[in-house]
Design an enzyme around this catalytic site. Sequence first.
Site, PDB file in Angstrom:
ATOM      1  N   HIS A 133      36.352  44.505  42.888  1.00  0.00           N
ATOM      2  CA  HIS A 133      34.989  44.156  42.497  1.00  0.00           C
ATOM      3  C   HIS A 133      34.196  44.072  43.796  1.00  0.00           C
ATOM      4  CE1 HIS A 133      37.420  42.001  39.437  1.00  0.00           C
ATOM      5  NE2 HIS A 133      36.410  42.164  38.595  1.00  0.00           N
ATOM      6  N   ASP A 136      34.719  40.799  45.542  1.00  0.00           N
ATOM      7  CA  ASP A 136      36.051  40.449  46.087  1.00  0.00           C
ATOM      8  C   ASP A 136      36.107  40.854  47.542  1.00  0.00           C
ATOM      9  OD1 ASP A 136      36.740  40.369  43.341  1.00  0.00           O
ATOM     10  OD2 ASP A 136      37.720  42.334  43.443  1.00  0.00           O
ATOM     11  N   ASP A 341      47.549  36.631  33.081  1.00  0.00           N
ATOM     12  CA  ASP A 341      47.661  37.734  34.058  1.00  0.00           C
ATOM     13  C   ASP A 341      48.972  37.724  34.830  1.00  0.00           C
ATOM     14  OD1 ASP A 341      45.196  38.737  33.385  1.00  0.00           O
ATOM     15  OD2 ASP A 341      44.150  37.977  35.147  1.00  0.00           O
TER      16      ASP A 341
HETATM   17  C1  XLS Z   1      39.432  39.883  33.531  1.00  0.00           C
HETATM   18  C2  XLS Z   1      39.473  41.317  33.729  1.00  0.00           C
HETATM   19  C3  XLS Z   1      38.959  41.774  35.076  1.00  0.00           C
HETATM   20  C4  XLS Z   1      38.660  43.241  35.044  1.00  0.00           C
HETATM   21  C5  XLS Z   1      37.752  43.697  36.106  1.00  0.00           C
HETATM   22  O1  XLS Z   1      40.025  39.330  32.623  1.00  0.00           O
HETATM   23  O2  XLS Z   1      40.756  41.771  33.517  1.00  0.00           O
HETATM   24  O3  XLS Z   1      39.858  41.451  36.072  1.00  0.00           O
HETATM   25  O4  XLS Z   1      39.808  43.997  35.078  1.00  0.00           O
HETATM   26  O5  XLS Z   1      36.552  43.040  36.099  1.00  0.00           O
HETATM   27 NI    NI Z   2      42.254  39.991  32.421  1.00  0.00          NI
END
Ligand code: XLS
Ligand code: NI
Length: 469
Positions: A133, A136, A341
């Site tokens: 991003h 980031d 995640d």
């Molecule tokens: C968040 C999303 C994010 C996207 C990119 O849950 O997965 O990380 O992949 O903005």
């Molecule tokens: Ni995500």
Amino acid sequence: MGCVFRLTNGPKCPGTVAPTQHPSLQPIRYRMSKAAFPDVSQIKFEGPKSDNPLAFQYYNAEEVIEGKTMKDHLRFSTVYWHTMCGSGADMFGSPTAVRPWDDGLSGMDQARARVPVFFEFCEKLGTPFYAFHDRDIAPHGASLKESNAWLDEIVKLLKQGQDSTGLKLLWGTAQLFVHPRFMHGAATSCNADVFAFAAAQVKKAMEVTHELGGEGYTFWGGREGYSTLWNTDMKRELDHLAKFLHMAVDYKKEIGFKGQFYIEPKPKEPTKHQYDSDAAACLNFLREYGLLEHFKLNLETNHATLAGHTMQHEMEVAGAAGALGSMDANTGDLLLGWDTDQFPTDLYMTTQCMLSMLKYGGLKTGGVNFDAKVRRESFEPIDLFYAHIGGMDAFARGLKIAAAIRADGKLDGFLKQRYSSWDSGIGAEIEAGKAGFKELEAYMLEKGEANANVSGRQEFLENLINRYI
Ligand code: XLS
Ligand code: NI
Ligand code: NI
């Protein structure tokens, strides 16, 4: 130099971990030196018999599967946000991650220091792609102008890193959800000025993605949704979102950016309902607003499960619509209701994903992008390697298993057989559009009863799959 990093909470040095026989549990001493990971060399393929936790057991980049190397099938990608910016903080606790290269740095100094670390990491790991991003890689400035200038400076460093390592940009994106201005959303904000700010930010993020040779650009609507319908004009917000995306399509043409646009579905979090809730909702939205030809989907496993689907379901929905774009590879925890995640290690899941991927002709511009983070308790830099190696091996194994299932043909043969009533006779006539209700009534009146059904054999098939796993 000895152990130089400091933590606000927790132990001063992870070198105090008790030594054991297994190398993964050996204490690791971090030094500030030229290399951020001095104790890690190039991660190599050593095969399933290897006991080296810093080696691949299954991911053999050059091994050819169904006529293509594993590297080209999987197109692994490392994300900047979790890898470089993940701190281990959660709603209940402060950061835990030990990141010696960040020590004492903040703002642009930290942003500059992170770039070589990221390239060293990706190079040692061997993922050919990365994703980021805008915010980031460089921090928010006091104004859009300052943010853009900072972004430009870091993009130059990324360009140098790409040139010297060969790492490529899978996709770029704009972070439109952290800053307080986006509290009501970005393209779907009730505040027209915020829409304008978001547009300016996406314009810039597209430009730098283009400059870095990005193969794609992702739209994840961080706060494009609502927390309550009492204060929301949904139709108006969706119209605005479509306008925003049309503007992006126009600008893409204007700057000659040839990369693929992706929408990333997610049903909730941070809002209670995100408009891009799942693959089917995204496809319907894109179709309704005449955007379908310009977008593919970037599917994420944890988002699929939050939506009450499997990742395979999402891949099938996207694949059937010709919109299977890319994958954000991770996994959730079925006992936790949020986007955890985690790194993917489940071979059934990776096998299912690879079966769908192969069935729909591969990922083309997309990749297997590890939108995944190490657990808060896995706070050492080395854990970043274990996590990615495990994910890469899990997908490599999934790919090999999927290819074996396809080569054997039993599963496919079963499917063909199951639908064989459609290959000839009345089934073929229906498919060809040669029979309507009247013809079908006449057919059944004469026949009297449908042919007998055959078992779906779910358990038989589950047992069959277990033989390949
Ligand atoms: C968040 C999303 C994010 C996207 C990119 O849950 O997965 O990380 O992949 O903005
Ligand atoms: Ni995500
Ligand atoms: Ni994602």
